[in-house]
Design an enzyme around this catalytic site. Structure first.
Site, PDB file in Angstrom:
ATOM      1  N   ASP A 257      39.924  56.120  51.643  1.00 38.09           N
ATOM      2  CA  ASP A 257      39.503  55.646  50.332  1.00 38.09           C
ATOM      3  C   ASP A 257      40.469  56.090  49.237  1.00 38.09           C
ATOM      4  OD1 ASP A 257      37.395  54.511  48.521  1.00 38.09           O
ATOM      5  OD2 ASP A 257      37.343  56.591  47.817  1.00 38.09           O
ATOM      6  N   GLU A 284      43.127  52.238  51.364  1.00 39.15           N
ATOM      7  CA  GLU A 284      42.880  51.469  50.153  1.00 39.15           C
ATOM      8  C   GLU A 284      43.812  51.989  49.069  1.00 39.15           C
ATOM      9  OE1 GLU A 284      39.283  50.604  46.988  1.00 39.15           O
ATOM     10  OE2 GLU A 284      39.819  52.626  47.611  1.00 39.15           O
TER      11      GLU A 284
END
Length: 606
Positions: A257, A284
């Site tokens: 993340d 990400e």
């Protein structure tokens, strides 16, 4: 995850009071950026595989199948049939309450096991339900990727005085867990700053240690209490946690993340120390600009795949144009075309679908054209969004495209730059010795269209495998024919005959195979099983695995009659009476039974 506070549920929790966070004595050391290890430079995925994001913002706490973990486990068989080869799970650890979606991380070692923040379960269920769901997915040959949130902690246990300046919530002592799995605690000196409350600014007492991109934009202060990875204690602890959760859940890979908010040298170090044994990783790094994506791929040295954010925004532009966008914008598009080996292509995800979120940018119109694009492309590892598949009514169409991909999506690709126009985009795969290839046409216009195209398929009769166009078309000796595509729709033309397959071997001879595995990490009520790729070994279904005898513990043994001459893959698993399953790590074992008897002597892989 871009901004957790954009989610109403989490914003409400933070506003209610249990605010932000910091662990051992400070020990500053610079983190070097080593070259990627040979074992981590390549991401292991299934050929022509398709990932599913198995959640969205604010999934229900209760479903018809029970918790969210039970819901995913119950779908394992149908997901296998649909062609899903990997599942991306939401953050599985305890947040600020049972309703936290997981990105407001409180305790990364609490997977729904300890009574903390008002409940034992997380939003998604208990640790036993999680392990059972993973066992069900693994039983169908579906890989499991966990969402790794490493940028921040939130919802601290207590307030403390930071740097003799600020009274802040940065003390994480985890009394409910009482040092189980780890005795590491976090305090203000483990962080660089903490957020006062949603949209109320930051208290900062140390320099941010992120690596800036995109004209030195400041990405570090994302959420909660920002972890400092220049502190070697924090760095080592997060690596230890990564290895612990990998073993605990028998993970096949990771979704990292918000990595542009984390020091890049540390992301590299974490991957080198955790993403071992062929495991997969995708990060990400939310850059709309392709050059920023390429720079990040270079900085991470191929250690991690990246979500193709520029391609998503291309689809969003197509959607917003709703018939008035120039479809030639799909030619050679995105990071997928620029670096397909490291690209995870997607249409929408939990952030782009979240109404009111910072990244809200849904592909509301012409969404199936976008799916037809990513699922037929030569490059990229496509990711299907759970909500599109199950709740927005696209499952049957997506399933058909996945089947077409896995049967025919092979061979060299061709962009038809001289054929494409403002409404119609065409693209083909030439096929190979055993796969027939395909030709896809996408039409965002209000009228059906026909295109004359010279394909790789000479003197061939083709049909539209999606069912959107009836009838056939036949190419000439040069591969030329006219192909149709309906208005605001798509077609995937495939030479008749589909996939060439080799029938499985037949015959009645069997080999009595004795499986021996040495494994001592069991307690009363736990047994070891063997499971594998054939019906005799349970077809990867943990519920049908073959129980082994522990009479000679720590050696577990059993004999199974397997078809002689048929290649077999297998692994071992541990299971208890409640159905909790732990799969061994490592790659699948493989052999071909022969003779009247055979013996396999193994040691459990961690």
């Amino acid at each position: 995850m871009k901004n957790v506070f954009a989610a109403a549920s989490l914003a409400g929790l933070l506003a209610a009071g249990s605010l932000l966070s910091s662990c051992s004595k400070e020990n500053l050391q610079p983190i070097s950026t080593p070259a990627p290890l040979a074992s981590t430079a390549q991401n292991a995925t299934v050929a022509n595989g398709v990932m599913m994001q198995g959640f969205y913002w604010d999934v229900p706490v209760t479903t018809a199948a029970g918790t969210w973990w039970q819901n995913l486990g119950a779908k394992a068989t149908e997901l296998k049939a649909a062609g899903i080869t990997a599942m991306w799970l939401p953050p599985a650890y305890k947040g600020g309450s049972k309703f936290d979606v997981g990105y407001g991380v409180y305790d990364r070692y609490d997977l729904g096991e300890f009574n903390q923040k008002g409940s034992v379960a997380t939003r998604y269920g208990t640790i036993g339900q999680l392990q059972s769901a993973i066992g069900a997915l693994h039983g169908q040959g579906i890989q499991v990727y966990e969402d790794m949130v490493m940028n921040h902690l939130t919802f601290a246990d207590n307030q403390e005085l930071a740097n003799n300046q600020y009274n802040v919530y940065t003390s994480f002592t985890y009394p409910g867990r009482n040092n189980t799995y780890s005795n590491y605690q976090w305090h203000w000196y483990n962080f660089s700053a903490t957020q006062q409350a949603p949209n109320n600014g930051w208290y900062q007492w140390a320099a941010y240690d992120f690596q800036p991109y995109a004209n030195n934009d400041a990405y570090d202060n994302l959420l909660g209490s920002e972890i400092r990875y220049n502190d070697i204690n924090n760095a080592n602890e997060t690596i230890n946690w990564g290895n612990w959760i990998t073993t605990k859940l028998n993970l096949d890979g990771y979704r990292l993340d918000a990595t542009k908010h984390i020091q890049t040298a540390y992301v590299n170090r974490w991957l080198d120390n955790v993403k071992t044994n062929g495991r997969f990783a995708v990060s990400e790094a939310w850059f709309r600009n392709l050059s920023d994506m390429n720079n990040y791929a270079s900085a991470t040295g191929g250690r991690t795949s990246l979500f193709d954010v520029p391609l998503h925004y291309t689809f969003a532009d197509m959607s917003n144009g709703n018939g008035n966008w120039d479809m030639r914008g799909l030619q050679f598009a995105g990071f997928t075309e620029a670096n397909g080996a490291l690209s995870v292509s997607f249409v929408d995800n939990h952030d782009t679908d979240q109404t009111g979120g910072a990244l809200f940018s849904p592909v509301s119109n012409l969404k199936m054209l976008a799916y037809a694009y990513i699922l037929t492309r030569e490059k990229g590892y496509p990711c299907v969004f759970y909500r599109d598949y199950y709740e927005y009514g696209l499952g049957a169409q997506i399933k058909k495209l996945i089947q077409i991909r896995q049967a025919n999506g092979f061979g060299a690709a061709t962009e038809y730059t001289s054929v494409n126009d403002a409404d119609v985009y065409a693209y083909s795969r030439a096929g190979d010795a055993t796969h027939k290839g395909l030709l896809v046409l996408l039409n965002d216009g209000g009228s059906s269209r026909s295109k004359g195209i010279t394909t790789p398929f000479k003197n061939a009769t083709l049909t539209d495998q999606t069912g959107n166009v009836s009838g056939t078309t036949t190419t000439d000796a040069n591969g030329f024919a006219t192909f149709s595509v309906p208005a605001r729709s798509y077609a995937v033309w495939v030479p008749t005959g589909g996939t060439t397959t080799t029938p499985p071997p037949t015959g009645g001879t069997t080999t009595a195979v004795t499986f021996n595995v040495t494994y001592s990490n069991t307690v009363s009520g736990q047994d070891v099983y063997v499971v594998g790729s054939t019906a005799q070994l349970g077809s990867w279904n943990a519920a049908s695995a073959i129980k082994l005898s522990g009479a000679a513990w720590p050696k577990w043994s059993g004999t199974v009659n397997l078809t002689s001459g048929t290649a077999v893959q297998y692994k071992y698993l541990r299971k208890d009476a409640a159905g909790n399953v732990l799969w061994e790590g490592g790659a699948n074992r493989a052999f071909t039974p022969s003779g009247a008897t055979a013996t396999r002597t193994d040691t459990w892989q961690n």
